[in-house]
Design an enzyme around this catalytic site. Structure first.
Site, PDB file in Angstrom:
ATOM      1  N   CYS A  90      38.888  34.277  41.532  1.00  0.00           N
ATOM      2  CA  CYS A  90      38.153  33.544  40.897  1.00  0.00           C
ATOM      3  C   CYS A  90      38.397  33.772  39.594  1.00  0.00           C
ATOM      4  CB  CYS A  90      36.797  33.126  41.009  1.00  0.00           C
ATOM      5  SG  CYS A  90      36.739  32.729  42.353  1.00  0.00           S
ATOM      6  N   HIS A  94      30.217  32.077  34.597  1.00  0.00           N
ATOM      7  CA  HIS A  94      29.886  31.990  35.471  1.00  0.00           C
ATOM      8  C   HIS A  94      30.041  31.146  36.930  1.00  0.00           C
ATOM      9  CE1 HIS A  94      33.319  32.769  38.631  1.00  0.00           C
ATOM     10  NE2 HIS A  94      32.345  33.479  39.364  1.00  0.00           N
ATOM     11  N   GLU A 132      25.083  38.146  37.727  1.00  0.00           N
ATOM     12  CA  GLU A 132      25.823  37.650  36.349  1.00  0.00           C
ATOM     13  C   GLU A 132      24.524  37.106  35.650  1.00  0.00           C
ATOM     14  OE1 GLU A 132      28.447  34.410  33.696  1.00  0.00           O
ATOM     15  OE2 GLU A 132      27.360  33.956  35.800  1.00  0.00           O
ATOM     16  N   LYS A 186      29.788  24.379  37.162  1.00  0.00           N
ATOM     17  CA  LYS A 186      30.117  24.025  38.217  1.00  0.00           C
ATOM     18  C   LYS A 186      28.627  23.131  39.268  1.00  0.00           C
ATOM     19  CE  LYS A 186      32.465  28.573  38.967  1.00  0.00           C
ATOM     20  NZ  LYS A 186      32.622  28.824  37.860  1.00  0.00           N
ATOM     21  N   HIS A 232      32.944  25.306  41.946  1.00  0.00           N
ATOM     22  CA  HIS A 232      33.510  26.025  42.549  1.00  0.00           C
ATOM     23  C   HIS A 232      35.224  25.604  42.489  1.00  0.00           C
ATOM     24  CE1 HIS A 232      34.998  29.931  41.640  1.00  0.00           C
ATOM     25  NE2 HIS A 232      33.602  30.838  41.883  1.00  0.00           N
ATOM     26  N   PHE A 283      36.493  37.176  43.306  1.00  0.00           N
ATOM     27  CA  PHE A 283      36.963  38.605  44.938  1.00  0.00           C
ATOM     28  C   PHE A 283      37.353  39.513  44.519  1.00  0.00           C
ATOM     29  CE2 PHE A 283      36.165  35.621  48.477  1.00  0.00           C
ATOM     30  CZ  PHE A 283      34.422  35.261  48.090  1.00  0.00           C
TER      31      PHE A 283
END
Length: 415
Positions: free
Chosen positions: A169, A307, A318, A339, A344, A403
């Site tokens: 991502c 994010h 975050e 998002k 996402h 990830f």
């Protein structure tokens, strides 16, 4: 390239193209985002009735034949078509002429976190039903993630640096960051760069459902993606693409290009900890932001595009990292997670969100975090709740985490 060419050391953005669940092109998606509209709906492109999650941010009314030869449009994977469409829009927006005199100086770096998953799934079915002889000879080239960049470079005749980034991502952000370094160092005069993803298919949906990281608010898709909200229950998958034209500042000025903003910093750091979870002390996210902000003062940052995935662990991590970077809640600039409106988009997310930061600077407005109804006390930041906000926006920060422990941040500054 002219042997006497000397890069200015400054890199600016002169074009933007995007394909998103809120529309195709900046003129479609950006006004809808500022209005706080939602592009998340019950999945239409496949029968999702057996899946735990049956909602996604799908791109409506996308026709690959609008951007590609009809024969090619019918057989390539959707993520490649998204990339070509976004790149074509960005090149047009930039008014960048590509010809035999300069094509060797213009490169392409478009990443994808997953690649041609839809095409791969279709070929698996063909093999199972008809044997190996039924598998398309295009399986490998249309499956591999680098073909967003490779195919785009073929369509537009780009012969400068041509490569791909795959970092889950964080892919879109990393692609722009690495392209920035190629232009800054003089390896290219301009780069066509961003991210593209089309993961809304049977195997993609099954895989993420198995991770149990997605929202299952199937009866209320409009309120399913709710970053930093206490009632969030997971992320919502989206698809799409965004491409920017990065260009040497002097080159852009010499040809009279419009400039959306300057890339003022790029930071990248690894967690080295877990395949899906961030470090407990959030050090990777902290360090990527610190690195990206080396060329600006913290007090100059007017907006952060977070994010903000709408997952409990990542939103809190975050939020904590942002507070650490800026020295506390009261010193942190407004943030939002777009998002909440488009889901996402995985490897495309960072590129779309970079475009959002540039457009926020252009129009001096902060896009909202919609569905923000029950503030999470563990995320005590100004999330620009539910409505866009006019504001001074001269410096922006965009975060992407993926990830594998990938942490990446970009800083943009008005010129």
């Amino acid at each position: 390239m002219d042997l006497n060419y000397r890069p200015s050391g400054r890199v600016v953005v002169t074009g933007i193209g995007a394909v998103t669940p809120l529309g195709i092109g900046v003129d479609q998606f950006w006004p809808r985002m500022i209005r706080g509209e939602n592009g998340i709906r019950t999945i239409q492109n496949l029968d999702a009735s057996e899946f735990a999650t049956r909602i996604a941010g799908e791109v409506p009314d996308f026709n690959a034949e609008d951007w590609l030869d009809k024969k090619e449009a019918r057989r390539i994977d959707r993520f490649i078509a998204f990339a070509v469409a976004s790149a074509t829009m960005a090149i047009r927006d930039s008014d960048l002429t590509i010809n035999d005199d300069n094509r060797g100086d213009i490169g392409c770096l478009i990443g994808s976190g997953i690649g041609g998953l839809t095409f791969l799934g279709e070929q698996f079915r063909r093999q199972i039903e008809g044997g190996p002889g039924k598998v398309s000879p295009f399986l490998v080239p249309y499956m591999i993630p680098d073909m967003a960049s490779g195919y785009t470079s073929i369509v537009h005749g780009l012969r400068g640096p041509n490569t791909c980034v795959v970092s889950a991502c964080a892919t879109g952000t990393d692609a722009i960051g690495f392209a920035y370094h190629l232009v800054k160092s003089g390896e290219a005069i301009a780069m066509v760069t961003g991210g593209s993803e089309a993961p809304v298919n049977e195997i993609g949906l099954a895989g993420f459902c198995a991770c149990r990281a997605m929202s299952t608010r199937n009866d209320d898709p409009a309120h399913a993606s709710r970053p930093f909200d206490k009632e969030r229950d997971g992320f919502v998958m989206g698809e799409g693409s965004a491409v920017l034209i990065l260009e040497d500042y002097d080159h852009a000025i010499a040809r009279g290009a419009k400039i959306y903003g300057e890339v003022a910093g790029f930071g990248i750091a690894g967690d080295g900890y877990h395949i899906t979870q961030p470090l407990p002390d959030h050090d990777g996210a902290f360090r990527s932001m610190q690195m990206a902000l080396r060329s600006v003062e913290r007090t100059e940052v007017d907006y952060i595009n977070a994010h903000g995935t709408s997952t409990p662990i990542n939103d809190r991590a975050e939020s904590f990292a942002i507070q650490n970077v800026f020295g506390g809640v009261d010193k942190t600039p407004p943030i939002s997670s777009t998002k909440s409106m488009i889901g996402h988009t995985l490897g495309a997310a960072g590129a779309i969100e970079a475009a959002v930061c540039l457009l926020a600077m252009r129009d001096q407005i902060l896009p909202p975090t919609i569905n923000y109804e029950f503030p999470d006390p563990d995320c005590p930041l100004d999330c620009v709740p539910n409505e866009a906000r006019p504001a001074k926006v001269d410096v922006t920060l965009s975060n992407s985490f993926g990830f594998g422990g990938h942490n990446s941040s970009l800083v943009f500054r008005r010129v």
